[in-house]
Write an enzyme that holds these catalytic residues in place. Structure first.
Site, PDB file in Angstrom:
ATOM      1  N   HIS A   7      43.817  69.196 -13.888  1.00  0.00           N
ATOM      2  CA  HIS A   7      43.719  67.727 -13.902  1.00  0.00           C
ATOM      3  C   HIS A   7      44.723  67.106 -12.950  1.00  0.00           C
ATOM      4  O   HIS A   7      45.694  67.746 -12.539  1.00  0.00           O
ATOM      5  CB  HIS A   7      43.884  67.147 -15.311  1.00  0.00           C
ATOM      6  N   HIS A  79      51.246  63.469 -11.712  1.00  0.00           N
ATOM      7  CA  HIS A  79      51.376  64.921 -11.503  1.00  0.00           C
ATOM      8  C   HIS A  79      50.013  65.550 -11.269  1.00  0.00           C
ATOM      9  O   HIS A  79      48.974  64.946 -11.520  1.00  0.00           O
ATOM     10  CB  HIS A  79      52.087  65.600 -12.684  1.00  0.00           C
ATOM     11  N   GLU A 130      52.432  70.450 -12.969  1.00  0.00           N
ATOM     12  CA  GLU A 130      52.263  71.031 -14.303  1.00  0.00           C
ATOM     13  C   GLU A 130      51.486  72.332 -14.141  1.00  0.00           C
ATOM     14  O   GLU A 130      50.503  72.385 -13.384  1.00  0.00           O
ATOM     15  CB  GLU A 130      51.469  70.055 -15.199  1.00  0.00           C
TER      16      GLU A 130
END
Ligand SMILES: CC[C@H](C(=O)O)C(=O)SCCNC(=O)CCNC(=O)[C@H](O)C(C)(C)COP(=O)(O)OP(=O)(O)OC[C@H]1O[C@@H](n2cnc3c(N)ncnc32)[C@H](O)[C@@H]1OP(=O)(O)O
Ligand SMILES: [Co+2]
Length: 134
Positions: A7, A79, A130
């Site tokens: 994502h 992010h 991440e």
């Protein structure tokens, strides 16, 4: 080490407004809001054919996205999340190169019920990364 993009996250000042914009203006499929107190955020996922967009709103007094939103009051890209097969092996390999793994260095369980870690944006060209084990 890196697999797919899981994502891309956008920090927003008002999750209801952002969710309605993606759903009603952009015509996207959106999830229910999910509060994640351990991470200091409430999230909604926008589900796309090839990936997801994660809308993030601060939750609680010590949210890790509060300072980011102070600097970017109308919101901004926060992010990118990459999938990895073995998060502990990825962490150890990255740490050995000097990359900073954030927090305690131990994975937490993220929004998808899977282990996640974050890498400092200053070590990756101004982008917070991440890692999610899939
Ligand atoms: C896990 C649940 C969910 C999921 O997907 O499953 C999530 O994604 S939760 C997402 C929210 N959680 C986190 O972001 C955790 C990791 N983040 C942190 O630990 C901090 O936010 C950190 C270390 C990135 C920044 O915190 P700090 O207190 O150091 O804030 P500063 O404002 O002092 O930032 C220092 C320096 O970094 C720049 N910065 C901060 N955030 C970002 C960012 N998202 N992207 C790019 N750059 C960023 C900031 O501007 C400062 O730069 P400077 O040049 O010194 O001004
Ligand atoms: Co995320």
């Amino acid at each position: 080490m890196l697999g797919r993009v899981n994502h891309i996250a956008i920090a927003v000042p008002d999750l209801n407004v952002a969710t309605a914009s993606y759903r009603d203006t952009l015509g996207a499929k959106v999830s229910q809001a999910q509060a994640l107190p351990e991470h200091g955020v409430t999230v909604v996922f926008v589900e796309l054919e090839n990936t997801k967009v994660e809308l993030l709103e601060p939750l609680g007094e010590t949210s890790p996205i509060a300072a980011f939103l102070e600097k970017n009051p109308s919101g901004g890209m926060h992010h990118i999340c990459y999938e990895v097969a073995d998060i502990l092996a990825a962490r150890d390999q990255l740490s050995a190169t000097g990359a900073r793994v954030l927090g305690t260095g131990e994975p937490k369980i993220g929004a998808h019920g899977k282990p996640v870690l974050f890498l400092h944006p200053k070590d990756f060209f101004g982008t917070l990364i991440e890692l999610e084990q899939v």
